[in-house]
Design a protein around this motif. Structure first.
Motif, short mmCIF file in Angstrom:
data_model
loop_
_atom_site.label_atom_id
_atom_site.label_comp_id
_atom_site.label_asym_id
_atom_site.label_seq_id
_atom_site.Cartn_x
_atom_site.Cartn_y
_atom_site.Cartn_z
N HIS A 129 0.86 -1.18 0.00
CA HIS A 129 0.00 0.00 0.00
C HIS A 129 0.90 1.23 0.00
CE1 HIS A 129 -3.09 2.70 2.14
NE2 HIS A 129 -3.55 2.46 0.94
N GLY A 156 -13.14 9.69 3.24
CA GLY A 156 -12.22 10.00 2.16
C GLY A 156 -12.65 11.12 1.24
N TYR A 376 -12.80 -1.19 -6.93
CA TYR A 376 -12.16 -1.44 -5.63
C TYR A 376 -10.93 -2.33 -5.80
CZ TYR A 376 -11.33 -4.06 -1.33
OH TYR A 376 -10.73 -4.69 -0.26
N ARG A 379 -7.95 -0.59 -7.19
CA ARG A 379 -7.28 0.27 -6.20
C ARG A 379 -6.49 -0.57 -5.20
NH1 ARG A 379 -6.82 4.99 -3.83
NH2 ARG A 379 -6.85 5.15 -1.56
N ARG A 380 -7.03 -1.71 -4.81
CA ARG A 380 -6.38 -2.50 -3.76
C ARG A 380 -5.17 -3.26 -4.28
NH1 ARG A 380 -6.32 -4.41 1.10
NH2 ARG A 380 -6.22 -6.62 1.62
N LYS A 412 -16.96 -2.21 3.39
CA LYS A 412 -15.52 -2.00 3.22
C LYS A 412 -15.22 -1.44 1.83
CE LYS A 412 -11.32 -4.85 2.69
NZ LYS A 412 -10.36 -4.09 3.51
N THR A 415 -16.54 2.23 1.45
CA THR A 415 -15.71 3.17 2.21
C THR A 415 -14.41 3.46 1.49
OG1 THR A 415 -16.64 2.43 4.33
CG2 THR A 415 -14.51 3.55 4.40
N GLU A 416 -13.78 2.43 0.93
CA GLU A 416 -12.51 2.61 0.23
C GLU A 416 -12.71 3.42 -1.05
OE1 GLU A 416 -8.52 2.47 -0.44
OE2 GLU A 416 -9.64 1.84 1.35
N ARG A 419 -13.23 7.06 -0.11
CA ARG A 419 -11.97 7.68 0.27
C ARG A 419 -11.15 8.03 -0.98
NH1 ARG A 419 -10.35 4.00 3.46
NH2 ARG A 419 -11.09 4.97 5.37
N ALA A 420 -11.15 7.13 -1.94
CA ALA A 420 -10.41 7.38 -3.17
C ALA A 420 -10.99 8.56 -3.94
CB ALA A 420 -10.40 6.13 -4.05
#
Length: 425
Positions: A129, A156, A376, A379-380, A412, A415-416, A419-420
């Motif tokens: 990360h 985010g 997602y 991004r991860r 989850k 939320t991610e 934030r992005a």
């Protein structure tokens, strides 16, 4: 808003010292440059003597400056930064001073002036990360502590401005001694919003970008990481691009060595003309030594490593687009030779790699929208996860872990993504 109300940080595991994200322990600092006496301070023989003695003894510049201020209190700022082509490694910047000597012996070079210095050295990162290994923020520092700093909200979406909360009064005039130090709170006079264009501290050059690299150095034994600070937007922005390219090529990974040949990243410096606004508000370009993150790896080796034959050609096309800064075209992760029904999501052995379609099929059993899940996952694990068998395996394993909690996994993901979106805004 009540100006004394504390806003808690994003939730994480509760511990004795409060809810906070994990932090990597630091064993020492490698500095991007040096500090020299100001023109006024250099005219003071005592200041010059203290500076020369401190440099010869390997003291940190903070210690040298403190010694000069103690001896000559009238000098408000005796030292100023100077940009140089090497990194500064001083014994007093390390918990174990021997580490500084080991780093210089292993990777130092002598270039012309006869002094051994650190110009280029290998690093490996402890996390996939990149914000963890390259944290950064806008910050205003006082003489004793950080006065203001930027931080994104829990969803985010908003870049907020934080400051230390005032100490509450106890019995009598003595303030309450807080357990764990002063707590943070949103800054009251700007509504807790970080807006550099409207910030008096940023416009007065008191608030600056403050970032750092956190890494291990091959051959230097330490459980804790080393850090290298920088305030260069150019250095941090180009490092992000390098991280994202390597993440794409390695199925979401930037940690550890880059390939089976144990190739590391390298940190070095590059002399470049950079633009900035001068005191008169005019754009000017000046030469500066900028930190450069290098990844001297064979791209074709990354494409071949741990991958199946069906996706090598598609990976090569996608990698070429990334390296050429072209938009990446979406391509199917698998090339089926015949139309056949998808196997059930659970029909994957532990030593097999699922296809992209199988991962999406498993995600759909959670009630997840494929496009949102794909965003997602990009991004991860990096946009190359779908083309790399290891990346697809990671996505599959995470879905399996959340099989009993699909609603929690959906939260989850949202939320991610929120934030992005906030960071892009």
């Amino acid at each position: 808003m009540n100006t004394t109300t504390l806003v808690p940080p994003p939730p994480s595991s509760p511990v004795l010292l409060g809810r906070s994200g994990s932090r990597l322990p630091i064993c020492g600092k490698i500095r991007a440059g040096i500090k020299v006496l100001t023109k006024h301070a250099a005219q003071q023989p005592q200041a010059q003597s203290l500076y020369d003695q401190g440099v010869a003894a390997g003291q940190s510049f903070d210690e040298i400056e403190a010694a000069i201020l103690t001896a000559i209190p009238t000098l408000k700022h005796p030292l100023v930064p100077r940009n140089v082509p090497w990194f500064t490694v001083r014994a007093q910047d390390f918990a174990n001073p021997l580490l500084a000597q080991q780093i210089l012996e292993a990777y130092g070079e002598t270039r012309g002036d006869g002094e051994r210095r650190l110009y280029r050295f290998p690093v490996v990162f402890p996390s996939d990360h990149w914000p963890t290994v390259m944290p950064h923020q806008l910050a205003v520092w006082g003489s004793r502590e950080k006065r203001y700093w930027s931080q994104y909200s829990a969803d985010g979406r908003t870049r907020q401005c934080w400051c230390p909360a005032p100490l509450p009064n106890g019995q009598g005039a003595r303030p309450v001694r807080p357990f764990g130090g002063r707590q943070p709170m949103l800054r009251a006079d700007n509504g807790g919003i970080c807006n550099p264009e409207a910030c008096p501290q940023y416009q007065a050059r008191e608030c600056n970008l403050d970032g750092r690299f956190l890494f291990f150095i091959p051959g230097i034994r330490s459980v804790s990481v080393f850090e290298l600070h920088t305030r260069s937007f150019y250095a941090l922005n180009e490092a992000i691009q390098t991280f994202e390219t390597i993440s794409f090529l390695r199925g979401g990974r930037i940690s550890g060595f880059l390939d089976r040949e144990r190739t590391p990243f390298y940190l070095s410096k590059q002399l470049r003309d950079v633009a900035h606004i001068d005191e008169d508000g005019q754009p000017v370009r000046v030469p500066q030594w900028i930190i450069k993150l290098e990844a001297p790896v064979d791209v074709t080796a990354l494409l071949r490593e741990r991958d199946d034959p069906d996706t090598c050609l598609m990976q090569a096309e996608g990698a070429t687009q990334v390296l050429a800064s072209e938009p990446v075209r979406e391509v199917p992760a698998e090339v089926p030779t015949a139309v056949a029904p998808l196997p059930k999501p659970s029909a994957i052995n532990s030593d097999e790699s699922p296809s992209h379609d199988q991962v999406l099929a498993l995600a759909e059993t959670f009630g997840l929208d494929p496009d949102r899940y794909g965003a997602y996952a990009d991004r991860r694990w990096g946009t190359g996860w779908k083309l790399n068998r290891q990346g697809r395996r990671r996505a599959w394993d995470e879905l399996e872990r959340y099989r009993q909690d699909p609603e929690g996994y959906a939260d989850k993901i949202e939320t991610e993504l929120a934030r992005a979106a906030g960071r892009r805004a």
